[in-house]
Design an enzyme around this catalytic site. Sequence first.
Site, PDB file in Angstrom:
ATOM      1  N   ALA A  34      13.667   1.831   4.188  1.00 49.94           N
ATOM      2  CA  ALA A  34      14.348   0.963   3.417  1.00 49.94           C
ATOM      3  C   ALA A  34      13.478  -0.176   2.608  1.00 49.94           C
ATOM      4  CB  ALA A  34      15.517   0.309   4.054  1.00 49.94           C
ATOM      5  N   ILE A  37       7.881  -0.338   0.437  1.00 46.84           N
ATOM      6  CA  ILE A  37       6.849   0.468  -0.171  1.00 46.84           C
ATOM      7  C   ILE A  37       7.897   2.167   0.141  1.00 46.84           C
ATOM      8  CG2 ILE A  37       4.810   1.952   0.312  1.00 46.84           C
ATOM      9  CD1 ILE A  37       3.516  -0.497   1.327  1.00 46.84           C
ATOM     10  N   GLY A  38       8.435   1.951   1.506  1.00 45.12           N
ATOM     11  CA  GLY A  38       9.035   3.188   1.907  1.00 45.12           C
ATOM     12  C   GLY A  38      10.427   3.567   0.818  1.00 45.12           C
ATOM     13  N   TYR A 209      -1.862  -7.638  14.941  1.00 45.33           N
ATOM     14  CA  TYR A 209      -1.473  -6.501  13.848  1.00 45.33           C
ATOM     15  C   TYR A 209      -2.506  -5.568  13.579  1.00 45.33           C
ATOM     16  CZ  TYR A 209      -0.465  -4.620   9.343  1.00 45.33           C
ATOM     17  OH  TYR A 209      -0.500  -3.964   8.175  1.00 45.33           O
ATOM     18  N   ASN A 238      -3.926  -4.978   0.093  1.00 42.99           N
ATOM     19  CA  ASN A 238      -2.713  -6.001   0.007  1.00 42.99           C
ATOM     20  C   ASN A 238      -1.601  -5.441  -1.015  1.00 42.99           C
ATOM     21  OD1 ASN A 238      -4.900  -7.403   1.473  1.00 42.99           O
ATOM     22  ND2 ASN A 238      -3.569  -9.196   1.357  1.00 42.99           N
TER      23      ASN A 238
HETATM   24  C1  UD1 Z   1      -1.932  -8.178   4.367  1.00 36.60           C
HETATM   25  C2  UD1 Z   1      -0.574  -7.775   4.717  1.00 36.60           C
HETATM   26  C3  UD1 Z   1      -0.848  -6.747   5.799  1.00 36.60           C
HETATM   27  C4  UD1 Z   1      -1.861  -5.782   5.373  1.00 36.60           C
HETATM   28  C5  UD1 Z   1      -3.301  -6.372   4.930  1.00 36.60           C
HETATM   29  C6  UD1 Z   1      -4.065  -5.381   4.148  1.00 36.60           C
HETATM   30  C7  UD1 Z   1       0.951  -9.613   4.818  1.00 36.60           C
HETATM   31  C8  UD1 Z   1       1.584 -10.583   5.499  1.00 36.60           C
HETATM   32  N1  UD1 Z   1       0.248  -8.645   5.537  1.00 36.60           N
HETATM   33  O1  UD1 Z   1      -2.565  -9.175   5.276  1.00 36.60           O
HETATM   34  O2  UD1 Z   1       0.476  -5.985   6.240  1.00 36.60           O
HETATM   35  O3  UD1 Z   1      -1.890  -4.805   6.138  1.00 36.60           O
HETATM   36  O4  UD1 Z   1      -2.863  -7.350   4.033  1.00 36.60           O
HETATM   37  O5  UD1 Z   1      -5.363  -5.959   3.943  1.00 36.60           O
HETATM   38  O6  UD1 Z   1       1.183  -9.373   3.519  1.00 36.60           O
HETATM   39  N2  UD1 Z   1      -3.085 -17.880   2.434  1.00 36.60           N
HETATM   40  C9  UD1 Z   1      -3.282 -19.007   1.493  1.00 36.60           C
HETATM   41  N3  UD1 Z   1      -2.032 -19.866   1.201  1.00 36.60           N
HETATM   42  C10 UD1 Z   1      -0.854 -19.240   1.730  1.00 36.60           C
HETATM   43  C11 UD1 Z   1      -0.761 -17.841   2.264  1.00 36.60           C
HETATM   44  C12 UD1 Z   1      -1.895 -17.163   2.421  1.00 36.60           C
HETATM   45  O7  UD1 Z   1      -4.438 -19.370   1.314  1.00 36.60           O
HETATM   46  O8  UD1 Z   1      -0.012 -20.166   1.400  1.00 36.60           O
HETATM   47  C13 UD1 Z   1      -4.241 -16.935   2.431  1.00 36.60           C
HETATM   48  C14 UD1 Z   1      -4.304 -16.463   4.040  1.00 36.60           C
HETATM   49  O9  UD1 Z   1      -5.090 -17.403   4.903  1.00 36.60           O
HETATM   50  C15 UD1 Z   1      -5.092 -15.137   3.711  1.00 36.60           C
HETATM   51  C16 UD1 Z   1      -4.756 -14.561   2.408  1.00 36.60           C
HETATM   52  O10 UD1 Z   1      -4.249 -15.884   1.767  1.00 36.60           O
HETATM   53  O11 UD1 Z   1      -6.367 -15.258   4.055  1.00 36.60           O
HETATM   54  C17 UD1 Z   1      -3.827 -13.204   2.452  1.00 36.60           C
HETATM   55  O12 UD1 Z   1      -2.784 -13.685   3.346  1.00 36.60           O
HETATM   56  P1  UD1 Z   1      -1.688 -12.637   3.389  1.00 36.60           P
HETATM   57  O13 UD1 Z   1      -1.219 -12.315   2.079  1.00 36.60           O
HETATM   58  O14 UD1 Z   1      -0.847 -13.451   4.342  1.00 36.60           O
HETATM   59  O15 UD1 Z   1      -2.050 -11.289   4.059  1.00 36.60           O
HETATM   60  P2  UD1 Z   1      -3.391 -10.710   4.845  1.00 36.60           P
HETATM   61  O16 UD1 Z   1      -3.592 -11.231   6.070  1.00 36.60           O
HETATM   62  O17 UD1 Z   1      -4.559 -10.173   3.976  1.00 36.60           O
END
Ligand code: UD1
Length: 406
Positions: A34, A37-38, A209, A238
């Site tokens: 649900a 992606i799934g 994680y 991502n």
């Molecule tokens: C994400 C996924 C994870 C996946 C991985 C693959 C999420 C929550 N997690 O992790 O399931 O396995 O990609 O690479 O989607 N950031 C900001 N400002 C903000 C929020 C985030 O600068 O307000 C930065 C964070 O510090 C981070 C980057 O954006 O360095 C990406 O963060 P995020 O989208 O949460 O995901 P990942 O940790 O890359």
Amino acid sequence: MKNAKQIKLMLIPDTCYLIIIKGEALKILVTGGAGFIGSRVARVLAELGHQVRVLDNLSPQVHEEAAFPAELTESIECIKADLRDRDAVQHALEGIEVVAHLAAETGTGQSMYRIRHYSDVNTTGTAGLLDIIVNEPNSVRRIVLSSSRAVYGEGPYNCPNCGIVYPPSRSISQLAAHEWEMNCPRCGQVAIASVPTTEEALLQPQSIYASTKQSQEQLVSITTQARELEAVILRYQNVYGPGQALTNPYTGVICAFFSSIIQGKTVTLFEDGEISRDFVFIDDVVNATVEAIIRPEIGAPQPLFLNVGMGARTTIREVAQTLYETLELPAQIEVSGQYRLGDVRHCYADVTRLEQQLGYTPQFSFVAGIRQFVEWALTQRDMIAQSPDRLEQAKAELIARNLFRN
Ligand code: UD1
């Protein structure tokens, strides 16, 4: 999975899913079916004539509603149950030939304090699924696992003096000094360059994680080899696109930025805004996953590990700018210097093997994908406005545990 033959190319109406249809109809269980992606994977498989069953616990962190959406239930058998419920999983596996295992907790930051929960859902949940496959009568022939590029940690870097190196995660003192870039672990050269990560790269998970994703990979890999089953392990980068859980604060940076922009708030870039990721559009991920499920004769005798990404790097500053440009709004961006423990600095995939093994080349540039995301997300404005600010709550949870710092 033999005897499958190619019939034709099909473009599913109202989507961008271009699928090569195979002759054999398969019985497929999608765990986490649900989810973002799934649910799309399940729908595409059903449209292709496969018999699809979904198992999902409709986790309240992700799902606003406690029921399966009608577009799933009209063509797909949906079971609401937790992956850790042995009886329910055993029932869901009846007659199944391929398990697409996508059910998981996915928040990198949240995993750093909900350690037992992430380990329980992701690792023990996967172990329970495999335990049934090994010990109870069933027809499972292939397992397709949604893993993550997080298993690589920082991935490879190129040092001008030492060549390819794998830096460990940045120390707390380095982060506290706001020295964001990676240094060479051998000669100390500062600010070395990130290079694309192949599937052979060293695994250095940096968050809880990521460590649960590595355990899932190992559990699936060892079990399928011992039982002579096929396994395809997909390391998603991502993933973003229409249908993402916009009010879930753990769903990723694109949703977080969109919610801030639409509420007139400033977008906060952590570190110096130059953190980069490989953002891959949902349709590309769905197409690759479906192909990994239905393509005959892959994943044995060794599991097939595949990166699923765009193969390109985008900084979070570019993410914010592209969102503002697409929305035609003046940018309000703050570079905060704050940082999350457990974050990697840069990462992007080498997708050569994906192209070689599945014949799939990602189709969506970041700008094209963001356009589709924004078009959809704008239809969700009212829902965002009515939801409590869970992003601020999520940040407060990290601050309280000293996992998010200045
Ligand atoms: C994400 C996924 C994870 C996946 C991985 C693959 C999420 C929550 N997690 O992790 O399931 O396995 O990609 O690479 O989607 N950031 C900001 N400002 C903000 C929020 C985030 O600068 O307000 C930065 C964070 O510090 C981070 C980057 O954006 O360095 C990406 O963060 P995020 O989208 O949460 O995901 P990942 O940790 O890359």
